[in-house]
Design a protein around this motif. Structure first.
Motif, PDB file in Angstrom:
ATOM      1  N   LEU A 598       0.858  -1.313   0.024  1.00 13.14           N
ATOM      2  CA  LEU A 598      -0.107  -0.122   0.041  1.00 13.14           C
ATOM      3  C   LEU A 598       0.855   1.255   0.108  1.00 13.14           C
ATOM      4  O   LEU A 598       1.705   1.216   0.844  1.00 13.14           O
ATOM      5  N   GLU A 599       0.699   2.239  -0.907  1.00 16.29           N
ATOM      6  CA  GLU A 599       1.361   3.472  -0.751  1.00 16.29           C
ATOM      7  C   GLU A 599       0.184   4.620  -0.941  1.00 16.29           C
ATOM      8  O   GLU A 599      -0.547   4.542  -1.839  1.00 16.29           O
ATOM      9  N   LEU A 600       0.348   5.263  -0.061  1.00 17.02           N
ATOM     10  CA  LEU A 600      -0.427   6.570   0.168  1.00 17.02           C
ATOM     11  C   LEU A 600       0.469   7.685  -0.276  1.00 17.02           C
ATOM     12  O   LEU A 600       1.382   7.972  -0.181  1.00 17.02           O
ATOM     13  N   GLU A 601      -0.527   8.526  -1.158  1.00 17.34           N
ATOM     14  CA  GLU A 601      -0.029   9.803  -1.903  1.00 17.34           C
ATOM     15  C   GLU A 601      -0.637  10.957  -1.278  1.00 17.34           C
ATOM     16  O   GLU A 601      -1.818  11.207  -0.799  1.00 17.34           O
ATOM     17  N   ILE A 602       0.278  11.903  -0.898  1.00 16.99           N
ATOM     18  CA  ILE A 602      -0.222  13.284  -0.588  1.00 16.99           C
ATOM     19  C   ILE A 602       0.293  14.292  -1.434  1.00 16.99           C
ATOM     20  O   ILE A 602       1.584  13.960  -2.184  1.00 16.99           O
ATOM     21  N   THR A 603      -0.297  15.470  -1.467  1.00 19.70           N
ATOM     22  CA  THR A 603       0.160  16.601  -2.474  1.00 19.70           C
ATOM     23  C   THR A 603       1.332  17.320  -1.883  1.00 19.70           C
ATOM     24  O   THR A 603       1.301  17.565  -0.527  1.00 19.70           O
ATOM     25  N   GLU A 604       2.257  18.074  -2.396  1.00 19.78           N
ATOM     26  CA  GLU A 604       3.035  18.757  -1.875  1.00 19.78           C
ATOM     27  C   GLU A 604       2.512  19.817  -0.989  1.00 19.78           C
ATOM     28  O   GLU A 604       2.858  20.355  -0.028  1.00 19.78           O
ATOM     29  N   LEU A 630       5.206  11.498  -2.601  1.00 21.71           N
ATOM     30  CA  LEU A 630       4.781  13.179  -2.459  1.00 21.71           C
ATOM     31  C   LEU A 630       4.329  13.307  -4.172  1.00 21.71           C
ATOM     32  O   LEU A 630       5.031  13.315  -4.830  1.00 21.71           O
ATOM     33  N   ASP A 631       3.024  13.605  -4.205  1.00 20.15           N
ATOM     34  CA  ASP A 631       2.485  13.959  -5.345  1.00 20.15           C
ATOM     35  C   ASP A 631       2.617  15.361  -5.786  1.00 20.15           C
ATOM     36  O   ASP A 631       2.959  16.145  -4.951  1.00 20.15           O
ATOM     37  N   ASP A 632       2.504  15.681  -7.215  1.00 22.64           N
ATOM     38  CA  ASP A 632       2.728  16.987  -7.744  1.00 22.64           C
ATOM     39  C   ASP A 632       3.865  17.617  -7.312  1.00 22.64           C
ATOM     40  O   ASP A 632       4.112  18.675  -7.323  1.00 22.64           O
ATOM     41  N   LYS A 644      13.819  16.090   2.806  1.00 21.55           N
ATOM     42  CA  LYS A 644      14.721  15.899   3.896  1.00 21.55           C
ATOM     43  C   LYS A 644      13.785  15.511   5.281  1.00 21.55           C
ATOM     44  O   LYS A 644      14.405  14.797   6.048  1.00 21.55           O
ATOM     45  N   GLN A 645      12.811  16.465   5.411  1.00 21.86           N
ATOM     46  CA  GLN A 645      12.189  16.226   6.777  1.00 21.86           C
ATOM     47  C   GLN A 645      10.866  15.268   6.866  1.00 21.86           C
ATOM     48  O   GLN A 645      10.748  14.701   7.770  1.00 21.86           O
ATOM     49  N   LEU A 646      10.397  14.698   5.917  1.00 25.41           N
ATOM     50  CA  LEU A 646       9.372  13.614   5.580  1.00 25.41           C
ATOM     51  C   LEU A 646       9.918  12.346   5.232  1.00 25.41           C
ATOM     52  O   LEU A 646      10.749  12.169   4.323  1.00 25.41           O
ATOM     53  N   PRO A 647       9.305  11.148   5.609  1.00 23.97           N
ATOM     54  CA  PRO A 647       9.705   9.985   5.374  1.00 23.97           C
ATOM     55  C   PRO A 647       9.250   9.421   4.052  1.00 23.97           C
ATOM     56  O   PRO A 647       8.535   8.443   4.211  1.00 23.97           O
ATOM     57  N   ILE A 648       9.575  10.230   2.910  1.00 20.80           N
ATOM     58  CA  ILE A 648       8.951   9.964   1.817  1.00 20.80           C
ATOM     59  C   ILE A 648       9.604   8.889   0.911  1.00 20.80           C
ATOM     60  O   ILE A 648      11.113   8.832   1.013  1.00 20.80           O
ATOM     61  N   ASP A 649       9.184   8.056   0.322  1.00 19.71           N
ATOM     62  CA  ASP A 649       9.731   6.711  -0.563  1.00 19.71           C
ATOM     63  C   ASP A 649       9.799   7.152  -2.016  1.00 19.71           C
ATOM     64  O   ASP A 649      10.709   6.816  -2.638  1.00 19.71           O
ATOM     65  N   THR A 650       8.909   7.944  -2.394  1.00 22.49           N
ATOM     66  CA  THR A 650       8.543   8.040  -3.817  1.00 22.49           C
ATOM     67  C   THR A 650       8.311   9.553  -4.115  1.00 22.49           C
ATOM     68  O   THR A 650       7.322  10.177  -3.242  1.00 22.49           O
ATOM     69  N   VAL A 651       8.840  10.381  -4.857  1.00 19.80           N
ATOM     70  CA  VAL A 651       8.275  11.534  -5.465  1.00 19.80           C
ATOM     71  C   VAL A 651       7.661  11.434  -6.775  1.00 19.80           C
ATOM     72  O   VAL A 651       8.148  10.560  -7.819  1.00 19.80           O
ATOM     73  N   LYS A 652       6.695  12.122  -7.133  1.00 18.01           N
ATOM     74  CA  LYS A 652       5.812  11.915  -8.438  1.00 18.01           C
ATOM     75  C   LYS A 652       6.016  13.068  -9.131  1.00 18.01           C
ATOM     76  O   LYS A 652       5.437  14.430  -8.638  1.00 18.01           O
ATOM     77  N   ILE A 653       6.646  13.556 -10.033  1.00 19.03           N
ATOM     78  CA  ILE A 653       7.100  14.830 -10.967  1.00 19.03           C
ATOM     79  C   ILE A 653       5.698  15.073 -11.329  1.00 19.03           C
ATOM     80  O   ILE A 653       5.035  14.358 -12.265  1.00 19.03           O
ATOM     81  N   ILE A 686       8.842   8.664  -9.736  1.00 14.66           N
ATOM     82  CA  ILE A 686       7.707   8.623 -10.968  1.00 14.66           C
ATOM     83  C   ILE A 686       7.364   9.530 -11.392  1.00 14.66           C
ATOM     84  O   ILE A 686       7.160  10.846 -11.067  1.00 14.66           O
ATOM     85  N   ALA A 687       7.408   9.434 -13.036  1.00 13.32           N
ATOM     86  CA  ALA A 687       6.895  10.820 -13.623  1.00 13.32           C
ATOM     87  C   ALA A 687       5.383  10.420 -14.158  1.00 13.32           C
ATOM     88  O   ALA A 687       5.155   9.372 -14.825  1.00 13.32           O
ATOM     89  N   GLU A 688       4.665  11.468 -13.969  1.00  4.94           N
ATOM     90  CA  GLU A 688       3.181  11.570 -14.387  1.00  4.94           C
ATOM     91  C   GLU A 688       3.007  11.910 -15.776  1.00  4.94           C
ATOM     92  O   GLU A 688       3.660  12.992 -16.109  1.00  4.94           O
TER      93      GLU A 688
END
Length: 737
Positions: A598-604, A630-632, A644-653, A686-688
């Motif tokens: 399960l991956e939960l996405e939040i926007t920047e 981290l979406d968007d 740096k501050q958040l435990p992010i695994d993935t960024v979505k460009i 990940i590129a959207e």
């Protein structure tokens, strides 16, 4: 109340008024123009210039007013006579006498009255400039300044009129007295003409204003001072004929200086006759109006433009959109309104200071102007809001293209005192006549759409939809149906595959909510998600999405596709629920799937809301073993800080960067930078919105980890995705490479 002079000096004040010889004179264009200017700039129905005699208030110029005079004892302007105030504002609450005064003016419904004294240099208040409105209101500092500046122009006009009157009086008394006055009047070009219009005398003021010395003009026709096209049109000759016939004429003309430059002039021409009535010549008095007109233009600019950015303000915007709507109605065209608000501007203002905030607004205004077509107009609505007029469009599609340009124009950082600042816009749009037929309704609907854009994640564009309007039958019906949708099993999840770039394998899917309404058919997310956010229904709907996505993941695992990750978008409202962590933990336990599936996405933009609380919540979710994305990405203010501050695994460009990879060098550079920095922090990218082979080639070349987009697949129902996986063996990319 302070006094300029005691009431006992009323006789001296009246003597000062008489010196101007203005009472009971005919209307004059300069005074009429200044009264109309005050009414236009302050958007009021009534404005007037008046003078206060011993027993009455007499009106020299009137805009929207029928009376010519009124008793002094009920005149609201008489309150200024002994006051030191430079501006007096009256309302029914502050002045019970206002109702009586306005009734005498023929305006019993007045709710606002402001007046500026016409006060001479030696302190005598002779009259006033006043404006009246039938609605309660307040004057801004800029409007107060404009009103006082118009008052100063009226005084200048009075002084000019008085000086011309003195010259004319001297002219009729004796030639010697007139010559003395003429030589002292250095602000006026005074010249005598023979009956044919040839110059016979020339004073020092004429030399200063025109640049001609007396010996250069004596004996030449006055047409020398007129613009060539006016001479060709016979204007100088007509002026002489009119003065000869009527004895006197006064007109504004374009005149020429010796160097060929033009200036606006007020020419007063008086016919001179001998004792037998025969014409013996003319006296021409010319005043250079350049500074006077510049002052009027500056006042008009200040009243119609924002002082910080120089853009038109909402008053000028209202005037222009009213004109555009009238043209569109005649030509069967449409007019668009875009309302743009800067996301989290208050945060920048408070962090860097108001001076830097003002500088940012000016820089934003400059960038936005580069996106305008010929005929478009951008204005500052106030604060950090801008409003755009887009005439002659076909519909929402045209506005969408313009909004994309606006969003793109603000992507690059702004440099403020060595600080790199990112700013994003939320944009709402409405269209005439689809969404309203007047300015107020179009603006209201654009504002509703703009707030929907903010609710839906910011840095985006939203057109107005009828369902957004509060308390409309459409919205009430949609909200009622939305309440039933969960219990009636009307929601569906579609899935869009996410592809690993180097292998072409399907490594995950993004779950996307759809609503299949029994009567309306398929309702798009943009039509109901904002309503769900506003009503709080997004919380139970969001819980259903997480549970359904996890159940589908378990089913795919049983079909041989174990480890397929499912990404689910969470809203800010869900993050604000105290039982969020317990709910996610229960779903994982009930479905039996591995937490890292399960991956939960939040926007920047969400990450910047209540940052400390958000960070703590994300760390607690991460402790469950759930992946976080981290979406968007790239559209917020301090993107690298959040990595740096958040435990992010993935960024979505964000798709706005991918869409312009082939045409925007800056966007391509930002995309490369995001990939490099994320990899250095051991974060997956990940590129959207990947839609073309060229975009795929770019991402492959720069080692982007994964992608999703129409090049691979649109969002599709789970059964179709299952068939796609079975046919392709999870290696979809080879089909499009």
């Amino acid at each position: 109340m302070a006094h300029c002079s005691p009431p006992g000096d009323e006789a001296a004040r009246l003597a000062a008024l008489r010196r101007y010889a203005i009472l009971d004179t005919a209307p004059e264009e300069p005074f009429d123009r200044l009264a109309s200017l005050a009414a236009t700039l302050l958007d009021v129905p009534v404005a007037f210039i008046s003078f206060i005699d011993r027993t009455r208030q007499w009106f020299k110029a009137r805009h929207g007013l029928d009376v010519t005079e009124m008793p002094r004892d009920v005149a609201p302007c008489s309150a200024l006579l002994w006051s030191s105030k430079s501006l007096l504002v009256l309302t029914p609450d502050s002045s019970p006498e206002l109702a009586q005064a306005c009734a005498a003016l023929g305006e019993p419904e007045a709710r606002f009255f402001a007046t500026v004294p016409l006060r001479t240099a030696d302190g005598w208040t002779l009259g006033s400039l006043a404006v009246l409105d039938r609605r309660p209101r307040r004057l801004t500092a800029a409007q107060q300044h404009c009103l006082q500046e118009i008052g100063a122009l009226i005084l200048l006009e009075m002084e000019r009129r008085s000086e011309v009157h003195s010259l004319q009086s001297a002219l009729h008394q004796s030639e010697e007295r007139f010559q003395l006055f003429a030589e002292r009047a250095q602000d006026y070009a005074v010249m005598m003409l023979d009956p044919a219009g040839r110059i016979t005398t020339w004073n020092g003021g004429a030399e200063r204003i025109s640049g001609y010395r007396g010996e250069e003009v004596l004996g030449r026709h006055i047409a020398l001072l007129y613009a060539p096209e006016d001479v060709t049109a016979g204007i100088p000759a007509r002026r002489l004929e009119c003065a000869e016939k009527n004895g006197f004429t006064e007109h504004e003309d374009w005149c020429l200086r010796r160097d060929g430059s033009r200036f606006r002039a007020l020419n007063t021409l008086t016919a001179l006759r001998d004792a037998n009535g025969a014409l013996r010549g003319f006296c021409n008095i010319t005043r250079d109006l350049t500074q006077h007109r510049q002052a009027e233009e500056q006042i008009a600019f200040l009243a119609h433009h924002d002082q910080l950015t120089g853009l038109p303000n909402r008053h000028l915007f209202r005037e222009k959109i009213t004109q555009a709507i009238a043209r569109a109605y005649r030509n069967h065209r449409k007019v668009g309104v875009l309302l743009l608000d800067l996301d989290r501007f208050k945060h920048i203002n408070e962090s860097l200071g108001h001076k830097q905030g003002d500088q940012l607004l000016k820089l934003v205004a400059e960038r936005l102007q580069t996106c305008m077509r010929d005929g478009d107009m951008i204005a500052r609505q106030g604060g950090d809001e801008f409003i755009l007029l887009v005439p002659d469009i076909n519909g929402h599609e045209d506005l969408s293209r313009i909004a994309s340009r606006l969003i793109g124009a603000l992507q690059a950082p702004f440099l403020l005192d060595h600080h790199e600042v990112y700013v994003t816009p939320s944009i709402g749009a409405s269209v005439f006549p689809d969404d309203g037929t007047d300015y107020e309704l179009l603006l209201k609907h654009a504002d509703i759409a703009m707030y929907q854009a903010k609710t839906h994640g910011r840095n985006r564009f939203q057109v107005f939809l009828p369902s957004m309007a509060p308390n409309t039958p459409e919205r009430i019906s949609l909200e009622a149906d939305l309440h039933k949708a969960l219990s009636h099993s009307e929601f569906l999840l579609y899935y869009q595959p996410q592809i690993e770039v180097h292998s072409g394998r399907v490594i995950g899917v993004e779950a996307l909510l759809r609503w299949k309404h029994p009567q309306r058919g398929m309702v798009l997310p943009g039509d109901f998600i904002p309503l769900a956010e506003e009503t709080g229904l997004i919380v139970p709907i969001g819980e259903w999405v997480v549970r359904t996505a996890c159940q589908q993941c378990r089913q795919w695992a049983r079909q041989g596709f174990a480890g397929l990750r499912v990404a689910v978008n969470l809203s800010l409202r869900q993050f604000q629920q105290p039982d969020l962590i317990a709910g996610i933990s229960n779903v994982l336990y009930e479905t039996g799937i591995a937490p890292n599936v399960l991956e939960l996405e939040i926007t920047e933009s969400m990450a910047m809301q209540e940052a400390d609380h958000m960070a703590a919540t994300l760390h607690r979710i991460k402790a469950l073993g759930v992946q976080l994305a981290l979406d968007d990405f790239g559209t917020g203010y301090s993107s690298l800080n959040y990595l740096k501050q958040l435990p992010i695994d993935t960024v979505k460009i964000d798709r706005s960067f991918i869409r312009t990879l082939e045409s925007d060098a800056r966007g391509a550079a930002i995309t490369r930078g995001i990939i490099h920095i994320a990899h250095s922090l051991n974060i997956t990218v990940i590129a959207e919105g990947v839609d073309t082979p060229q975009q795929l080639d770019f991402l492959r070349q720069h080692r982007c980890d994964a992608l999703q987009g129409f090049l691979i697949s649109r969002p599709i129902p789970p059964e179709e995705l299952t068939e796609l996986l079975k046919r392709s063996g999870r290696s979809i990319l080879r089909r499009v490479a």
